[in-house]
Each structure stands twice: as C-alpha cells, then as structure tokens.
Design a protein around this motif. Structure first.
Motif, PDB file in Angstrom:
ATOM      1  N   THR A 403       0.826  -1.191   0.000  1.00  0.00           N
ATOM      2  CA  THR A 403       0.000   0.000   0.000  1.00  0.00           C
ATOM      3  C   THR A 403       0.861   1.241   0.000  1.00  0.00           C
ATOM      4  N   ASN A 449      -5.480  -8.976   0.475  1.00  0.00           N
ATOM      5  CA  ASN A 449      -6.151  -7.821  -0.120  1.00  0.00           C
ATOM      6  C   ASN A 449      -7.670  -7.969  -0.038  1.00  0.00           C
ATOM      7  N   ASP A 538      -4.901  -9.593 -10.019  1.00  0.00           N
ATOM      8  CA  ASP A 538      -4.174  -8.624  -9.183  1.00  0.00           C
ATOM      9  C   ASP A 538      -4.573  -7.192  -9.528  1.00  0.00           C
ATOM     10  N   ASP A 542      -5.974  -4.539  -6.851  1.00  0.00           N
ATOM     11  CA  ASP A 542      -5.293  -3.258  -6.655  1.00  0.00           C
ATOM     12  C   ASP A 542      -6.236  -2.091  -6.928  1.00  0.00           C
ATOM     13  N   ARG A 546      -7.601   0.707  -4.109  1.00  0.00           N
ATOM     14  CA  ARG A 546      -7.440   2.152  -4.262  1.00  0.00           C
ATOM     15  C   ARG A 546      -8.793   2.852  -4.291  1.00  0.00           C
TER      16      ARG A 546
END
Length: 663
Positions: A403, A449, A538, A542, A546
C-alpha cells in the motif's frame, strides 16, 4: 660438437641452402603437430593471464628459409593452444558445453593432423618445397587462428555454458568477411550448443531442469515450495522458484521469457499429476541454427501447448471462476442474507475485546449461518473460515508494503492512528482455504487484499445496522409531537448519518466492486495463460483497494472518524430519547381514557429548554459530524481531479451535507 647461445647443436648454417630447406621442412612439419626439432625449438613462457608460446630457429639458418618458416609458426602455435584447451576442458566438471566444444575441436584437429600427414607424405616423395608447404597451409591458418583466439578468451575468462556459445557466435559475426572461417565457427557453435539445447529441450518439453553443472540460464530455488503460496505474502514461489540468470545465449535472448514460463507451466501441470508431455507433432529436435529459426517455432509451439493446458486445467478441473465467485459472495459481501444472519447471532461475541473473542465459537456461528441461508447451495462455502486480527484496519494497512500508506512522508505519521479501544467488530475477518494450484492465483497476497476490503465493508455494514437501530428508536416515538424538540433534531441527524453510510456502501459496492468484478471476469474468460489470469486478478484487487479508499490514508482517516461518530451517536440514542421522555407505567395508561392518554402523551415529552444536556449533546454530535463531513467533501472534491473515480462519492457526500443543512 658446438653449443650455441640459443641452445642449437650442429648449426644448420653449415649445410647448403637446398639441404637446409629439406631439414627445415621436416622440422616445420613436426612443429605443426607440436613436436620440437633440433633447429626449431618451442619455448613456453608464463604470462600474467596466459601462456606465451614462442618458436626459436637456429640463427645460422638461411634468412629466406627463416622468413618462410616464421610465416607458418602462427599455425603451429594455434595447434598447441587448441590442443591444450581440448586436453584441459574435456573433463565433465568443466561443463557440458565445454565438453561438446572440446569434442568438436578434437575432430577438427584430426582433420588438421590428416592434412599434416598428407603434406609429410608429399615431402617423403620429394614433391614438397617450403614455399609449397606455406601455400598449402594458408587456408587452414585463418581457421586455426580464429579458433585459437576464441579459446584464449575462453581460457582467460574461464568461460563455460552460455558464455562459450556467445563468444563463438560473436567471433563468427566478426568473421563475416571470410565465409569459410565464419562457417567453421558457426559449425563449432552448433556442435557446442547441442548439449545446451538438450537441457533446453527437457525444460520446454517436460518442465525439468537437467543441468548438473549450472550452465542453464534458468535457476531453480528448491528451498521454495508450493505450500508457501498460502503463507508467503510476497508469493516468492511463483516469481522466484524458477528465475532467469545472467548469461543468456544471444540466440535465445529474445525468447528467454517465453522459455522460462513454458517450463514453469509444465512444472505446475506435473505437480498436479497432469500429463506434461508436449505432443509429438510439436516436440521436434531443437537446433540452435538455421535460416528458418526452427527452434523458435518449436519453443513457441511448446509454450502454446503448456499455456493452454494449464489455463484449461485451472478453469475446468479446479473451477477458478467458481472459487472467485464464492469468494466474492463472502469476502466482498455479495451474499446479503448470510451476513445479516451471522451479524445477528455473533453480535455478543464480536462485541468483546479481540483477545477475549473465541475464534472457535465464531467459526461454529459462521458455519450455522452458512448452513441456514442461501449460502448452503454454494459448493465451496466449506472453505470459508473466520479469523480475529489483533489490530485495527488502519494499523493493519500501515504494515503492508503493497500500500501507498507505508510510503507516506513523515509529516503524515499521524494519519494511521490506532483507536483507543477496539472490539471484535473492528478486527473480525474472513479467510478462505485455497489449495494448489489455485494458490498460484489466490495467493496469500491476494487473500490479504480481499480481507482488507472485507474488513472495511464489514465495519461499514455494522455502522449501518447500528444507525438503523437508532432510527427505529426514533420511529418508536413518532406518535409524540416532537416538532422543535431535541428528538426532532436528533432524528434529522440520524437520517443524515444513515444517508452518509448508505452512500458510502453504495459507492463501494455498485461503483467500485461490481463494475471492476465484471471487467475482471470478462478478461479472465479470454486469458490465454496463467500469468494473464494473475495479472487480471491482481489488477482487480489493486484497483478495488485504491477506489475503496484503502490506499488513500487522508480520505480513509476522515471516513473512519465519521463512522466512529455514527457509532457513538447510535450508542447514545437510547439515552437521548429516554432523557427527553417521561415514561408511564402500563397500569396508568390502561386506566386513562383515550382523551386522557393523548393529554398525558403531550405532557410526557420534556421541554428541550428543561433538558439542556440532551440538547447540547445532540448539537455537539451535529457540529462534529458536519465539520468532518465538510472536510471530507473538500478533500474528495480536490482529489477527484486526479482520481476521477471519487467524483460520484464527492457528489453523494455533498448531497448529504446539503440535505442536512436544508432540513
């Protein structure tokens, strides 16, 4: 007998030139195969890096004969150098490439020695002059010198494996003007590369590294086991179990990545007990040279086979999309009834401090919720487990290198602060049991995650449930005339808080997770390799991290403060209501007539002016909430210029603020 300073006996100058020529021819023929003569001696000097071979002649020799002999000495020197290289590099400990190169040089030297034998035969027949000897040696001289240059460089740098192949190929390119020498060097390269290509064949056709002397450009780290994928956050197994080394052969440089992944895919297939033999139609002998570059076509065919087989295995036999859909139901809160039921039955346990929460009890409650809701029809729900972390979400985020929170500057060190007291509601999370080979995609990093997103969503749902409880409490006193009182103001504040948390949840689920999920799902259907699957998965995680604000610490801090205010307000609602109302006993209420009841109900509501504590508390909640909401709206508006996905959330937050002010 006279001994000269140079060490020669019976000076050749005593003989007539024709006799000297015969003697010189005989000794030059001997020198050509490394045999020292009476008038031509061989001296080896040790240099700093290598040996220097010198040929000395009797100074009394005819000058014309000396000059002709010296022209042939480079050929003699090259023979000695090549022969020494062959003898020293033929052992297997020097590597398979050096061994193959030495074997090719030995064959070349046999042809050279056959030439010397033919020249000697002509000499015995009296048909060879020194000038003729020089004439016959010239074609071989260039080839021998080119090879001696190669082996001198190889010996000086102790080359092996791909370094030898690169040296041969670069020397062949340097001799492009001499077709015969170039062809010889290319032939040597091909001979030397056969052992290397045999290693390559096993790798791209079977996924096995058979490299006893460490010459192959792919390294294997046997300390990394596939089981580590479920524990190692960095997923080192997939990236580092097999990796490229330095010294890739130049003719394989452009396809090295394809070669690496081909063997990796075949290796996974083998670990799954699947057939890894490339079909015979695509399994042809690899050759390193040829104008059609056939070896490149073979490698591409092997890659296509391995990639297609592994993707089909992952998708069909192990049902990757089904597992991902199941994870979405639970970790991304797509299964609504399961969550509601679980939060109801686990409320008391989750209200405890993290150290006091019983994970075993939570697991049994989780299993009960799964069996008694629509989740029971999911064939993969049994892989779901519960865990209780020891820190809050903010602190947890601060420990992850993935992060941007961990990369914040020192001026923002207070952004990720630990709440004063946390309960199981802030630290509860779900996990999922993943087995090989799905652990390649659903690695420890991917699951972590997912858990970060789950914890944020789960706590938002908890805040929403608490506010809904507060709203129901307000609805319970709707029969009273509360206009202009503290209860009326509290009701409006409660509605604003609910609007805020519902807007946040709508943004997280319908603006972030759902569209990104469908985009990833569509891309996975057309993925041609497991690396593409990993990349799309992934990228989805990600992007969700965000856009869910988890990588934006300043925004996340504001949201957490607002949620904390909502929880504090919801916890205080019962006190706020009860402090504003005079409760009557049931008997008293039954005794009254309908008109009397209405009269007493009007008298039951306390005046806001008489209960300043209640009013002050509500005003403080309202002021703090508005201030934080205003601050969040400003940050969202400015951030949306660089982060366009925040635009909708900014509009909703602004709508909550305007609605609250308007009311």
């Amino acid at each position: 007998m006279t001994q000269t300073a140079a060490g020669f006996e019976n000076l050749i100058g005593y003989y007539e030139p024709p006799v000297q020529e015969l003697i010189v021819i005989d000794e030059v023929l001997s020198a050509m195969v490394g045999v020292e003569g009476r008038y031509i001696s061989i001296k080896t000097l040790r240099g700093k890096k290598d040996e220097i071979i010198n040929f000395l002649v009797d100074p009394s020799m005819d000058l014309a004969l000396q000059e002709l002999a010296k022209r042939i000495f480079p050929l003699c020197r090259s023979f000695l150098l090549i022969n020494q290289f062959v003898e020293s590099r033929s052992q297997f400990q020097n590597g398979l490439v050096n061994h193959a190169f030495s074997a090719a040089l030995r064959e070349f030297l046999l042809d050279y020695q056959a030439l010397v034998a033919q020249l000697e035969h002509q000499f015995r027949l009296g048909r060879l002059s020194l000038q003729g000897l020089w004439f016959y040696c010239q074609p071989t001289l260039k080839s021998m010198q080119a090879l001696s240059t190669v082996i001198q460089k190889a010996s000086a740098n102790n080359f092996s494996g791909s370094a030898v192949l690169n040296l041969l190929q670069s020397q062949a390119k340097a001799m492009a003007g001499d077709n015969a020498v170039r062809l010889l060097l290319e032939k040597m390269t091909q001979c030397a590369s056969r052992a290397y290509m045999s290693i390559l064949e096993r790798w791209v056709y079977e996924g096995v590294i058979d490299d006893p002397y460490g010459e192959f450009f792919i390294a294997e780290d046997k300390s990394l086991q596939k089981e580590s994928l479920t524990k190692d956050y960095d997923a080192k197994y997939w990236r580092q179990r097999y990796s490229l080394k330095d010294g890739i052969p130049s003719f394989l440089a452009n396809t090295a990545g394809t070669i690496l992944t081909t063997g990796k895919y075949l290796n996974v297939l083998r670990e799954c007990g699947h057939n890894v033999q490339v079909p015979p139609s695509e399994n042809s002998k690899l050759m390193s040279f040829g104008s059609n570059h056939h070896y490149l076509e073979c490698i591409k065919a092997a890659y296509n086979f391995a990639s297609g087989e592994l993707v089909n295995l992952i998708k069909e036999k192990y049902d990757l999309t089904g597992k991902l859909r199941s994870i979405k139901h639970y970790l991304l809160l797509d299964q609504g009834d399961f969550l509601v039921h679980f939060m109801d039955i686990a409320r008391d346990e989750l209200a405890k401090k993290p150290d006091e929460v019983s994970v075993e009890k939570l697991q049994s409650l989780l299993d009960l919720a799964l069996r008694t809701t629509a989740a029971s029809v999911d064939p993969y729900h049994e892989g779901l487990t519960c865990i209780v972390e020891r820190s809050s979400l903010l602190k947890r985020l601060g420990t992850f290198n993935v992060t941007e929170v961990s990369q914040r500057d020192s001026s923002n060190n207070d952004i990720l602060e630990e709440p004063v007291s946390i309960t199981g509601l802030e630290t509860f999370s779900l996990s999922y049991k993943v087995h090989w080979p799905l652990s390649i995609v659903l690695s420890r990093k991917a699951l972590t995650n997912y858990q970060l997103i789950f914890r944020f969503l789960f706590h938002c749902k908890h805040v929403d449930r608490q506010l809904c409880g507060a709203w129901q409490t307000h609805q319970g006193v709707r029969a009273l005339n509360t206009r202009g009182t503290a209860i009326s103001r509290s009701s409006l504040l409660c509605r604003s808080m609910l609007k805020f948390i519902n807007s946040l949840l709508h943004y997280l689920t319908f603006e972030v997770i759902e569209p990104n999920w469908h985009m990833m799902y569509t891309r996975l259907q057309s993925a041609n390799s497991i690396d593409e699957v990993i990349q799309h998965h992934d990228f989805f995680l990600d992007k969700c991290l965000r856009e869910c604000l988890l990588l934006l610490p300043e925004l996340l801090k504001k949201v957490e403060r607002l949620k904390s205010m909502c929880l504090q307000y919801a916890a205080a609602t019962q006190w706020l209501i009860s402090s504003s109302i005079v409760l009557h006993s049931p008997d008293e209420s039954k005794a009254d007539s309908l008109g009397t009841k209405q009269s007493k109900s009007g008298q039951a509501l306390k005046s806001a002016s008489r209960n300043a504590a209640v009013t002050d508390s509500i005003l403080k909640f309202e002021k703090d909430f508005d201030t934080e909401l205003q601050s969040l709206g400003s940050i969202l508006s400015s951030s949306s210029q660089t982060e366009p996905y925040l635009t909708h959330l900014a509009k909703w937050i602004l709508g909550v603020k305007l609605e609250h002010k308007g009311l």
